[in-house]
Design a protein around this motif. Sequence first.
Motif, PDB file in Angstrom:
ATOM      1  N   ARG A 239      40.052  33.164  52.155  1.00  0.00           N
ATOM      2  CA  ARG A 239      38.976  32.198  52.338  1.00  0.00           C
ATOM      3  C   ARG A 239      37.770  32.873  52.993  1.00  0.00           C
ATOM      4  O   ARG A 239      37.918  33.823  53.764  1.00  0.00           O
ATOM      5  N   TYR A 240      36.596  32.324  52.698  1.00  0.00           N
ATOM      6  CA  TYR A 240      35.358  32.860  53.250  1.00  0.00           C
ATOM      7  C   TYR A 240      34.571  31.773  53.970  1.00  0.00           C
ATOM      8  O   TYR A 240      34.752  30.583  53.721  1.00  0.00           O
ATOM      9  N   GLY A 241      33.708  32.220  54.878  1.00  0.00           N
ATOM     10  CA  GLY A 241      32.965  31.282  55.708  1.00  0.00           C
ATOM     11  C   GLY A 241      33.764  30.831  56.917  1.00  0.00           C
ATOM     12  O   GLY A 241      33.556  29.733  57.436  1.00  0.00           O
ATOM     13  N   LYS A 242      34.657  31.681  57.381  1.00  0.00           N
ATOM     14  CA  LYS A 242      35.536  31.321  58.506  1.00  0.00           C
ATOM     15  C   LYS A 242      34.743  31.380  59.817  1.00  0.00           C
ATOM     16  O   LYS A 242      34.291  32.445  60.217  1.00  0.00           O
ATOM     17  N   ARG A 243      34.599  30.258  60.463  1.00  0.00           N
ATOM     18  CA  ARG A 243      33.868  30.163  61.730  1.00  0.00           C
ATOM     19  C   ARG A 243      34.770  29.559  62.798  1.00  0.00           C
ATOM     20  O   ARG A 243      35.765  28.882  62.499  1.00  0.00           O
ATOM     21  N   GLN A 244      34.421  29.817  64.061  1.00  0.00           N
ATOM     22  CA  GLN A 244      35.133  29.243  65.203  1.00  0.00           C
ATOM     23  C   GLN A 244      36.646  29.453  65.092  1.00  0.00           C
ATOM     24  O   GLN A 244      37.450  28.535  65.288  1.00  0.00           O
ATOM     25  N   GLN A 245      37.028  30.691  64.800  1.00  0.00           N
ATOM     26  CA  GLN A 245      38.445  31.026  64.695  1.00  0.00           C
ATOM     27  C   GLN A 245      39.050  31.192  66.090  1.00  0.00           C
ATOM     28  O   GLN A 245      38.436  31.798  66.972  1.00  0.00           O
ATOM     29  N   ALA A 246      40.242  30.690  66.247  1.00  0.00           N
ATOM     30  CA  ALA A 246      40.885  30.734  67.564  1.00  0.00           C
ATOM     31  C   ALA A 246      41.248  32.158  67.971  1.00  0.00           C
ATOM     32  O   ALA A 246      41.243  32.492  69.159  1.00  0.00           O
ATOM     33  N   ASP A 247      41.544  33.017  66.965  1.00  0.00           N
ATOM     34  CA  ASP A 247      42.078  34.341  67.284  1.00  0.00           C
ATOM     35  C   ASP A 247      41.130  35.492  66.951  1.00  0.00           C
ATOM     36  O   ASP A 247      41.498  36.657  67.081  1.00  0.00           O
ATOM     37  N   ASP A 248      39.902  35.186  66.517  1.00  0.00           N
ATOM     38  CA  ASP A 248      38.972  36.277  66.206  1.00  0.00           C
ATOM     39  C   ASP A 248      37.556  35.719  66.086  1.00  0.00           C
ATOM     40  O   ASP A 248      37.340  34.516  66.136  1.00  0.00           O
ATOM     41  N   VAL A 249      36.604  36.618  65.884  1.00  0.00           N
ATOM     42  CA  VAL A 249      35.206  36.223  65.785  1.00  0.00           C
ATOM     43  C   VAL A 249      34.917  35.605  64.425  1.00  0.00           C
ATOM     44  O   VAL A 249      35.737  35.677  63.492  1.00  0.00           O
ATOM     45  N   ASP A 250      33.735  35.007  64.286  1.00  0.00           N
ATOM     46  CA  ASP A 250      33.318  34.444  63.016  1.00  0.00           C
ATOM     47  C   ASP A 250      33.309  35.513  61.922  1.00  0.00           C
ATOM     48  O   ASP A 250      32.932  36.660  62.153  1.00  0.00           O
ATOM     49  N   PHE A 251      33.746  35.114  60.750  1.00  0.00           N
ATOM     50  CA  PHE A 251      33.733  35.943  59.540  1.00  0.00           C
ATOM     51  C   PHE A 251      34.718  37.110  59.567  1.00  0.00           C
ATOM     52  O   PHE A 251      34.653  37.990  58.695  1.00  0.00           O
ATOM     53  N   ALA A 252      35.635  37.129  60.506  1.00  0.00           N
ATOM     54  CA  ALA A 252      36.654  38.178  60.524  1.00  0.00           C
ATOM     55  C   ALA A 252      37.808  37.804  59.593  1.00  0.00           C
ATOM     56  O   ALA A 252      38.205  36.641  59.506  1.00  0.00           O
ATOM     57  N   ASN A 253      38.326  38.797  58.891  1.00  0.00           N
ATOM     58  CA  ASN A 253      39.493  38.605  58.031  1.00  0.00           C
ATOM     59  C   ASN A 253      40.765  39.021  58.752  1.00  0.00           C
ATOM     60  O   ASN A 253      40.765  39.981  59.522  1.00  0.00           O
ATOM     61  N   GLY A 254      41.840  38.343  58.424  1.00  0.00           N
ATOM     62  CA  GLY A 254      43.159  38.820  58.811  1.00  0.00           C
ATOM     63  C   GLY A 254      43.681  39.791  57.761  1.00  0.00           C
ATOM     64  O   GLY A 254      42.946  40.232  56.873  1.00  0.00           O
ATOM     65  N   TRP A 255      44.943  40.129  57.856  1.00  0.00           N
ATOM     66  CA  TRP A 255      45.556  41.013  56.875  1.00  0.00           C
ATOM     67  C   TRP A 255      45.522  40.362  55.492  1.00  0.00           C
ATOM     68  O   TRP A 255      45.617  39.140  55.359  1.00  0.00           O
ATOM     69  N   PHE A 256      45.397  41.196  54.450  1.00  0.00           N
ATOM     70  CA  PHE A 256      45.384  40.648  53.092  1.00  0.00           C
ATOM     71  C   PHE A 256      45.989  41.656  52.120  1.00  0.00           C
ATOM     72  O   PHE A 256      46.161  42.841  52.425  1.00  0.00           O
ATOM     73  N   VAL A 257      46.268  41.144  50.909  1.00  0.00           N
ATOM     74  CA  VAL A 257      46.766  41.980  49.817  1.00  0.00           C
ATOM     75  C   VAL A 257      45.997  41.621  48.561  1.00  0.00           C
ATOM     76  O   VAL A 257      45.947  40.452  48.157  1.00  0.00           O
ATOM     77  N   ALA A 258      45.376  42.601  47.938  1.00  0.00           N
ATOM     78  CA  ALA A 258      44.703  42.430  46.659  1.00  0.00           C
ATOM     79  C   ALA A 258      45.624  42.930  45.551  1.00  0.00           C
ATOM     80  O   ALA A 258      46.146  44.045  45.645  1.00  0.00           O
ATOM     81  N   SER A 259      45.811  42.113  44.545  1.00  0.00           N
ATOM     82  CA  SER A 259      46.764  42.485  43.498  1.00  0.00           C
ATOM     83  C   SER A 259      46.176  42.230  42.110  1.00  0.00           C
ATOM     84  O   SER A 259      45.278  41.392  41.931  1.00  0.00           O
ATOM     85  N   GLY A 260      46.702  42.960  41.154  1.00  0.00           N
ATOM     86  CA  GLY A 260      46.291  42.779  39.776  1.00  0.00           C
ATOM     87  C   GLY A 260      47.145  41.716  39.104  1.00  0.00           C
ATOM     88  O   GLY A 260      46.812  40.535  39.110  1.00  0.00           O
ATOM     89  N   ALA A 261      48.266  42.123  38.554  1.00  0.00           N
ATOM     90  CA  ALA A 261      49.129  41.193  37.823  1.00  0.00           C
ATOM     91  C   ALA A 261      49.696  40.124  38.764  1.00  0.00           C
ATOM     92  O   ALA A 261      50.018  40.406  39.917  1.00  0.00           O
ATOM     93  N   ALA A 262      49.814  38.919  38.239  1.00  0.00           N
ATOM     94  CA  ALA A 262      50.401  37.827  39.017  1.00  0.00           C
ATOM     95  C   ALA A 262      51.847  38.164  39.356  1.00  0.00           C
ATOM     96  O   ALA A 262      52.572  38.787  38.580  1.00  0.00           O
ATOM     97  N   GLY A 263      52.246  37.771  40.553  1.00  0.00           N
ATOM     98  CA  GLY A 263      53.622  37.967  40.969  1.00  0.00           C
ATOM     99  C   GLY A 263      53.875  39.224  41.776  1.00  0.00           C
ATOM    100  O   GLY A 263      54.968  39.382  42.341  1.00  0.00           O
TER     101      GLY A 263
END
Length: 265
Positions: A239-263
């Motif tokens: 998700r994007y536009g993350k504001r007022q996060q309890a555990d980090d600053v505005d617009f910070a991402n947590g861990w993620f995984v980018a994948s090609g094929a579904a599954g």
Amino acid sequence: MSALLDQIVRIAIDAGKEIMAVYDAGPCAAETKGDGSPVTEADARAEAVILAALAKISPDVPVVAEEEAAAGRIPECGGSFFLVDPLDGTKEFINRNGEFTVNIALISGDAPVAGVVYAPALGTIWAGAEGAGARMASVAGSVVGAWSDIAVRPANGRPIDVVASKSHMTDETKEFLERYKVGQLISVGSSLKFCQVAQGLADLYPRLGRTMEWDTAAGDAVLRAAGGMVKAIDGTPMRYGKRQQADDVDFANGWFVASGAAGLF
């Protein structure tokens, strides 16, 4: 959307000219920002070009840009806004390996619906938009070559190829990859990792470390348009536009995984 994407492509190329003017002049000085990340003259020059151009083509759409945000200048964002990283991979820029990019994305709701990633030193640009697919082209000077459609590659039971960060290969990432049968481990910088998956050169890009939304939005948009997906580590779409996060600053991402094929994740 297609017309807007063409305009963003031109803006990214113009920003790339500013970056390459600094790059071609030889090693440049870097300052350290409050978050510990480096910033150079090229970041500032490219961002100025992008902000001015976006204000002309979409004056009513707010822009959240990395260096503006670092200076505390963050606009109120409604349903749509741009996310800009004028020079993604500043460390790669300083190290002079060419693996840095200009990232410009349009967010609608909480999802990236259009994005451009431009690697000026490599002379390659990627673009993608919701409903319009993804494509890439070579760039010589300011001239864009013929566009080629790109798409993620299907899973077929073979070992997966993983693209990872040269600067951020953590122990957590290595542990995460133990669940897969890995073929090649490809190491590249900046948003080029998303593009490797989008054009079918790799299957997975895990990032078990902190990033900011402007680091990921453009590459995420290209990957989604190519048929892939970026998910938070809990399996939900990024998700994007993350504001007022309890555990980090505005617009910070947590861990993620980018994948090609579904599954795959």
